[in-house]
Design an enzyme around this catalytic site. Structure first.
Site, PDB file in Angstrom:
ATOM      1  CE  LYS A 261      32.508   9.576 -56.861  1.00  0.00           C
ATOM      2  NZ  LYS A 261      33.499   9.007 -55.937  1.00  0.00           N
TER       3      LYS A 261
ATOM      4  NE  ARG B 264      35.986   8.557 -49.566  1.00  0.00           N
ATOM      5  CZ  ARG B 264      35.590   8.760 -50.821  1.00  0.00           C
ATOM      6  NH1 ARG B 264      34.891   9.832 -51.137  1.00  0.00           N
ATOM      7  NH2 ARG B 264      35.918   7.902 -51.776  1.00  0.00           N
TER       8      ARG B 264
HETATM    9  C1  LIG Z   1      34.693   9.342 -56.536  1.00  0.00           C
HETATM   10  C2  LIG Z   1      35.949   8.585 -56.347  1.00  0.00           C
HETATM   11  C3  LIG Z   1      37.050   8.846 -57.165  1.00  0.00           C
HETATM   12  C4  LIG Z   1      37.061   9.934 -58.203  1.00  0.00           C
HETATM   13  O1  LIG Z   1      37.477  11.142 -57.636  1.00  0.00           O
HETATM   14  P1  LIG Z   1      37.607  12.483 -58.526  1.00  0.00           P
HETATM   15  O2  LIG Z   1      38.119  13.484 -57.575  1.00  0.00           O
HETATM   16  O3  LIG Z   1      36.257  12.787 -59.062  1.00  0.00           O
HETATM   17  O4  LIG Z   1      38.573  12.178 -59.615  1.00  0.00           O
HETATM   18  C5  LIG Z   1      38.189   8.072 -56.986  1.00  0.00           C
HETATM   19  N1  LIG Z   1      38.234   7.108 -56.048  1.00  0.00           N
HETATM   20  C6  LIG Z   1      37.201   6.834 -55.228  1.00  0.00           C
HETATM   21  C7  LIG Z   1      37.323   5.755 -54.216  1.00  0.00           C
HETATM   22  C8  LIG Z   1      36.025   7.564 -55.348  1.00  0.00           C
HETATM   23  O5  LIG Z   1      34.994   7.299 -54.541  1.00  0.00           O
END
Ligand SMILES: *Cc1c(COP(=O)(O)O)cnc(C)c1O
Length: 352
Positions: A35, A127
């Protein structure tokens, strides 16, 4: 033409292979999260050269355009308005709402497919996910009756909103959920997706509990750092992405504004310390493309601030002129903003 974001494909490949190898040695499969760079197709091609198992993104629009043989995962809880796209363009989605899962079941039925889900649990970061103390068995019971949904596993996400760092104690909450579900329903969950880049320190220290068998990694691959303590990971690059921006004005000026002081262009009160005259450069980039807090100063620069379309920098050497180009390393948020801005040119280096 500047600004431009420079993407070193070979360094990205190195980071992917290095960390995937480490994860594999500890029994983890990996989702590479795309992303932050909007699933840029050149970077997807690099991922395709590795044997990482999954590609994950928070936007179904990104998953739709990704060309790969790898399994595609939707990270953000699906929007009810997008369930048809979700079952079509993702092989697995992360979920926490029964209403959405039922809608996915119907959407999958319509195209005669079975859709896999990971049920997310919130173990304290606040979250996404079902809160771990709530009564989740009735929800699972209902999910297991849905003919076009396969409960592939469970997951959790830490260090994203609440800043909760993964520890053995925190992760034991997820382990209890896993065991509770498996025992109660006499099933075995395929995937326990236990973390993101904040789990890498535990992985490195050989402390990641073995019931976890999958990690979802974005930041560590692009910046070579783990996110629990913000430490650089040995043997990984922190400069897969760098920014170049051009000097459009360079003048010796005071450090202190002159006149009656009010607010800046973004409504913040002005706040300055008088440091005498300094060499001040204006670069052709601004908040519309990136926040100045997301750029990392090199030895020659001291970022003073920015407005929508100007970045103001103190120069500490006199080797630059109008037209010179400055380089910056970037934070995660910096890469995110720059890759999303249509005004920033992408330059690929060390093509594979
Ligand atoms: C963006 C995201 C990740 C990746 O997290 P990083 O800290 O960039 O490794 C993992 N899980 C979810 C649900 C995310 O939204």
């Amino acid at each position: 033409m500047y600004p431009s974001i420079h993407i070193n494909l070979e360094k990205y490949r190195h980071n992917l292979n290095y960390l995937h190898h480490l994860a594999k040695e500890h029994g983890q499969t990996v989702m590479v999260v795309t992303k932050v760079f909007c699933a840029d197709h050149k970077l997807i091609d690099v991922i395709n050269t590795t044997d990482i198992e999954y590609i994950a993104d928070s936007k179904i629009e990104n998953l739709k355009k990704i060309k790969t043989d790898k399994l595609k995962v939707l990270l953000r809880i699906p929007q009810l308005s997008q369930v048809n796209e979700v079952v079509k363009y993702s092989d697995l989605s992360l979920n926490s709402e029964l209403k959405v899962i039922e809608a996915l079941d119907l959407a999958a039925k319509n195209i005669n497919q079975k859709h896999r889900i990971l049920l997310m649990f919130d173990i304290g970061d606040l979250r996404e996910g079902i809160f771990y103390k709530s009564d989740y068995l009735p929800i699972i019971n209902k999910i297991l009756t849905l003919e076009h949904i396969e409960l592939f596993g469970i997951g959790t996400n830490l260090t994203c909103f609440g800043g909760v760092i993964p520890t053995e104690e925190t992760l034991s909450k997820l382990q209890m959920i896993k065991e509770h579900i498996e025992k109660h329903f006499s099933i075995s969950l395929n995937m326990i997706s236990g973390g993101n880049s904040s789990a890498i320190q535990m992985l490195n220290d050989d402390k990641l509990p073995s019931f976890i068998n999958n990690l979802r990694i974005g930041e560590a691959f692009v910046l070579g750092r783990e996110t629990a303590y913000g430490k650089q990971i040995e043997n990984m690059f922190d400069d897969v992405f760098t920014l170049k921006a051009e000097i459009v004005e360079l003048k010796e000026k005071p450090s202190m504004p002159e006149g009656l002081l009010g607010f800046d262009a973004f409504g913040k009160p002005s706040n300055f310390i008088d440091q005498g005259n300094m060499s001040r450069a204006i670069l052709g980039i601004g908040r519309q493309d990136v926040d100045c807090e997301n750029l990392i100063d090199g030895p020659d620069t001291n970022i003073l601030g920015c407005s929508s379309d100007h970045l103001i920098v103190e120069l500490k050497t006199n080797q630059y002129a109008v037209g010179s180009v400055l380089n910056f390393k970037l934070t995660y948020a910096g890469i995110l903003r720059l890759m999303t801005s249509p005004y920033v040119r992408r330059v690929y280096e060390n093509n594979l």
